[in-house]
Design a protein around this motif. Structure first.
Motif, PDB file in Angstrom:
ATOM      1  N   GLN A  46     -49.176  -6.230 -25.648  1.00  0.00           N
ATOM      2  CA  GLN A  46     -47.900  -6.489 -24.985  1.00  0.00           C
ATOM      3  C   GLN A  46     -46.911  -5.372 -25.262  1.00  0.00           C
ATOM      4  N   LEU A  47     -46.861  -4.920 -26.506  1.00  0.00           N
ATOM      5  CA  LEU A  47     -45.970  -3.819 -26.880  1.00  0.00           C
ATOM      6  C   LEU A  47     -46.264  -2.578 -26.047  1.00  0.00           C
ATOM      7  N   PHE A  48     -47.560  -2.272 -25.867  1.00  0.00           N
ATOM      8  CA  PHE A  48     -47.952  -1.090 -25.081  1.00  0.00           C
ATOM      9  C   PHE A  48     -47.451  -1.205 -23.642  1.00  0.00           C
ATOM     10  N   PHE A  49     -47.657  -2.375 -23.020  1.00  0.00           N
ATOM     11  CA  PHE A  49     -47.257  -2.529 -21.620  1.00  0.00           C
ATOM     12  C   PHE A  49     -45.740  -2.506 -21.467  1.00  0.00           C
ATOM     13  N   ILE A  50     -45.027  -3.159 -22.383  1.00  0.00           N
ATOM     14  CA  ILE A  50     -43.563  -3.159 -22.288  1.00  0.00           C
ATOM     15  C   ILE A  50     -43.016  -1.748 -22.428  1.00  0.00           C
ATOM     16  N   GLN A  51     -43.464  -1.033 -23.462  1.00  0.00           N
ATOM     17  CA  GLN A  51     -42.956   0.326 -23.694  1.00  0.00           C
ATOM     18  C   GLN A  51     -43.357   1.274 -22.561  1.00  0.00           C
ATOM     19  N   SER A  52     -44.585   1.154 -22.080  1.00  0.00           N
ATOM     20  CA  SER A  52     -45.050   2.018 -20.987  1.00  0.00           C
ATOM     21  C   SER A  52     -44.236   1.780 -19.725  1.00  0.00           C
ATOM     22  N   LEU A  53     -44.037   0.512 -19.376  1.00  0.00           N
ATOM     23  CA  LEU A  53     -43.285   0.182 -18.168  1.00  0.00           C
ATOM     24  C   LEU A  53     -41.828   0.613 -18.285  1.00  0.00           C
ATOM     25  N   LEU A  56     -41.958  -8.177 -15.927  1.00  0.00           N
ATOM     26  CA  LEU A  56     -41.843  -9.638 -15.941  1.00  0.00           C
ATOM     27  C   LEU A  56     -43.166 -10.286 -16.319  1.00  0.00           C
ATOM     28  N   ILE A  57     -44.254  -9.785 -15.759  1.00  0.00           N
ATOM     29  CA  ILE A  57     -45.579 -10.341 -16.056  1.00  0.00           C
ATOM     30  C   ILE A  57     -45.945 -10.117 -17.520  1.00  0.00           C
ATOM     31  N   ALA A  58     -45.535  -8.965 -18.079  1.00  0.00           N
ATOM     32  CA  ALA A  58     -45.883  -8.640 -19.466  1.00  0.00           C
ATOM     33  C   ALA A  58     -45.148  -9.525 -20.472  1.00  0.00           C
ATOM     34  N   THR A  59     -43.944  -9.972 -20.133  1.00  0.00           N
ATOM     35  CA  THR A  59     -43.138 -10.740 -21.092  1.00  0.00           C
ATOM     36  C   THR A  59     -43.144 -12.238 -20.836  1.00  0.00           C
ATOM     37  N   MET A  60     -43.526 -12.650 -19.629  1.00  0.00           N
ATOM     38  CA  MET A  60     -43.461 -14.064 -19.276  1.00  0.00           C
ATOM     39  C   MET A  60     -44.280 -14.979 -20.191  1.00  0.00           C
ATOM     40  N   PRO A  61     -45.535 -14.632 -20.545  1.00  0.00           N
ATOM     41  CA  PRO A  61     -46.341 -15.568 -21.347  1.00  0.00           C
ATOM     42  C   PRO A  61     -45.708 -15.936 -22.688  1.00  0.00           C
ATOM     43  N   THR A  62     -45.141 -14.951 -23.385  1.00  0.00           N
ATOM     44  CA  THR A  62     -44.591 -15.258 -24.709  1.00  0.00           C
ATOM     45  C   THR A  62     -43.211 -15.902 -24.630  1.00  0.00           C
ATOM     46  N   THR A  72     -49.578   7.990 -21.345  1.00  0.00           N
ATOM     47  CA  THR A  72     -50.006   8.951 -22.374  1.00  0.00           C
ATOM     48  C   THR A  72     -49.032   9.023 -23.546  1.00  0.00           C
ATOM     49  N   THR A  73     -47.745   8.873 -23.293  1.00  0.00           N
ATOM     50  CA  THR A  73     -46.778   8.978 -24.390  1.00  0.00           C
ATOM     51  C   THR A  73     -46.734   7.706 -25.237  1.00  0.00           C
ATOM     52  N   ILE A  74     -46.981   6.549 -24.618  1.00  0.00           N
ATOM     53  CA  ILE A  74     -46.898   5.282 -25.347  1.00  0.00           C
ATOM     54  C   ILE A  74     -48.227   4.899 -25.986  1.00  0.00           C
ATOM     55  N   PHE A  75     -49.332   5.402 -25.457  1.00  0.00           N
ATOM     56  CA  PHE A  75     -50.658   5.004 -25.937  1.00  0.00           C
ATOM     57  C   PHE A  75     -50.833   5.153 -27.455  1.00  0.00           C
TER      58      PHE A  75
END
Length: 330
Positions: free
Chosen positions: A108-115, A82-88, A162-165
């Motif tokens: 943002q892409l990194f955090f969304i995919q990682s989460l 929620l925090i990663a997507t809320m600003p946009t 590690t997989t999304i980085f």
């Protein structure tokens, strides 16, 4: 050589100053402010719901069990999403702010995919928890100890990071063509990759597909196999009531699994195989994929978990009693 270096510097500067344009709901820009109301409500309810779940599990010793610890991990992941997507998302509907820099988009892409990868792993751990509880209940406490659960959670986080980085690093090395318009209100990997029309994106496509198969695909397969074993064990129980009671403990997790994997699979199929599909369908699936699981998960678990439901009801009643006592005192 000096001229080439200067040209490269100019190109890099141009790249770093470029932006992507995010999209709300096309054709509805006039009522974006009104559309922001349900989005704001969804964010507020989701944040409060997951925060209440975390607070109750932390403060109530009776909830310090493996199932609720895994639930707290799920709640933390949903809050991060929620925090990663809320600003946009809210930025578009509240302030008509569509621009996002390349670096911010990749972050943002990194955090969304990682989460999302971490959440998939946690759902697998929750399936393992139900498998042990039903198929091998006598060893449940000895298998799912607190140190072992902590290690499992750490492995989930490390796996997601590690997989999304490599994804943002692979995306950042390309030149982007076209108008740089994304069809979502946040940065999605498939959308960003489509803008690299003037580059060879085979490495990105192969890595993205392999990543999906080895994380989400593998997790969903293992969850399915665990429920096959659970169903086999439950059907062998002679008592009809015990059979239903055992299955009832899995309902919340099954709802969480369906809420997570169904829109994700649908969105992936549309991006990869159905380019001619309705843009509105793609946008709606994108919102469901991001916003609905964090909203519904706390509600489902609060309703279906007797201990959690009782704890929430007790906290609510205590709050009302405290308020009434203050009113009488005044």
């Amino acid at each position: 050589r000096l001229l080439g270096s200067l040209l490269k510097t100019v190109n890099d500067t141009k790249f770093n100053s470029a932006v992507f344009l995010l999209t709300g709901i096309p054709g509805q820009e006039v009522i974006h402010l009104w559309i922001s109301i349900p989005f704001c409500l969804m964010y507020v309810i989701s944040i409060i719901g997951n925060s209440v779940i975390l607070f109750l599990i932390k403060t109530d010793p009776t909830l310090h069990e493996p199932m609720y610890i895994f639930l707290s991990m799920l709640a933390i992941t949903d809050l991060g999403l929620l925090i990663a997507t809320m600003p946009t998302i809210l930025g578009i509907y509240l302030f008509n702010s569509r621009e996002i820099s390349f670096n911010a988009c990749f972050t943002q892409l990194f955090f969304i995919q990682s989460l999302q990868c971490i959440e998939s792993s946690i759902l697998l751990l929750m399936a393992f928890d139900r498998f042990i509880a039903i198929c091998n209940p006598l060893r449940y406490a000895s298998i799912l100890t607190l140190p072992r659960i902590a290690k499992m959670g750490l492995v989930c986080v490390l796996r997601g990071i590690t997989t999304i980085f490599p994804l943002p690093l692979l995306l950042k090395r390309f030149q982007y063509c076209g108008d740089n318009v994304l069809s979502h209100s946040y940065c999605a990997h498939q959308e960003v990759m489509k803008l690299m029309a003037c580059s060879d994106i085979r490495v990105n496509s192969i890595y993205g597909l392999s990543l999906s198969l080895l994380t989400v695909g593998l997790d969903s397969l293992l969850i399915f196999l665990s429920y096959v074993m659970i169903l086999k064990t439950v059907l062998s129980i002679t008592s009809h009531m015990k059979c239903l009671r055992a299955l009832n403990t899995c309902v919340s997790h099954l709802c969480a699994v369906l809420l997570f994997y169904t829109p994700m699979t649908g969105l992936s199929v549309i991006h990869r195989l159905r380019e001619d599909s309705s843009p509105l369908l793609k946008i709606l699936l994108g919102y469901i994929y991001i916003l609905v699981p964090p909203l519904i998960n706390p509600i489902v678990y609060s309703v279906k978990s007797k201990h959690l439901h009782a704890r929430i009801s007790r906290a609510f009643c205590d709050g009302l009693d405290h308020r009434n006592s203050l009113g009488v005192a005044n």
